[in-house]
Write a protein that holds these residues in place. Structure first.
Motif, PDB file in Angstrom:
ATOM      1  N   ALA A 110      -1.575   0.861  -0.708  1.00 41.25           N
ATOM      2  CA  ALA A 110      -2.470  -0.165  -1.239  1.00 41.25           C
ATOM      3  C   ALA A 110      -1.708  -1.222  -2.022  1.00 41.25           C
ATOM      4  CB  ALA A 110      -3.507   0.478  -2.139  1.00 41.25           C
ATOM      5  N   LYS A 111      -2.178  -2.462  -1.932  1.00 43.36           N
ATOM      6  CA  LYS A 111      -1.646  -3.551  -2.746  1.00 43.36           C
ATOM      7  C   LYS A 111      -2.421  -3.590  -4.056  1.00 43.36           C
ATOM      8  CE  LYS A 111      -0.186  -6.523   1.036  1.00 43.36           C
ATOM      9  NZ  LYS A 111      -0.307  -7.845   1.640  1.00 43.36           N
TER      10      LYS A 111
ATOM     11  N   GLN B 287      -6.094  -4.861  -3.968  1.00 41.58           N
ATOM     12  CA  GLN B 287      -7.103  -4.176  -3.163  1.00 41.58           C
ATOM     13  C   GLN B 287      -8.277  -3.739  -4.034  1.00 41.58           C
ATOM     14  OE1 GLN B 287      -5.540  -1.403  -0.394  1.00 41.58           O
ATOM     15  NE2 GLN B 287      -7.474  -0.364  -0.081  1.00 41.58           N
TER      16      GLN B 287
ATOM     17  N   ARG C  69     -10.170  -4.771  -9.008  1.00 43.24           N
ATOM     18  CA  ARG C  69      -8.806  -4.695  -8.465  1.00 43.24           C
ATOM     19  C   ARG C  69      -8.170  -3.354  -8.812  1.00 43.24           C
ATOM     20  NH1 ARG C  69      -5.461  -9.610  -7.872  1.00 43.24           N
ATOM     21  NH2 ARG C  69      -3.822  -8.240  -8.646  1.00 43.24           N
TER      22      ARG C  69
END
Length: 79
Positions: A35-36, A39, A2
Motif C-alpha cells: 500500500a501507498k 491509500q 489516508r
C-alpha cells in the motif's frame, strides 16, 4: 482516511513521517497488497506492517479523525 494518517492516529506508528517512509519502502500492506501512504483505509481492512524481522497484523475496527491516547487501541484489533 489516508493510510499514513490512520497509522499515526491509531498509534500503530508514532509519527506520520515514519508511517510515510514505511509505506514508501513497501513495508506496509493492506489486505495482502503493498500500500501507498495515500491509500484509503476502510473498516474491516487488515493492515500488516513489517518491522525488521517481525511483522504486526491488525484489523481496522473504527476510523476517527482524532482520538485520545487511551482510546487509540480501540481503533484496531491485533491478529
Amino acid at each position: 482516511m489516508r493510510l499514513d494518517k490512520y497509522l499515526k492516529v491509531s498509534r500503530l506508528i508514532k509519527r506520520r513521517t515514519v508511517a510515510n517512509e514505511a509505506c514508501d519502502a513497501g513495508r506496509v500492506m493492506i489486505n495482502g497488497k503493498v500500500a501507498k501512504a495515500s491509500q484509503t483505509v476502510k473498516e474491516g481492512d487488515v493492515i500488516e506492517i513489517g518491522f525488521g524481522n517481525k511483522s504486526v497484523k491488525a484489523e481496522v475496527l473504527t476510523i476517527k479523525e482524532t482520538v485520545k491516547k487511551e482510546e487509540a487501541s480501540e481503533m484496531f484489533k491485533y491478529l
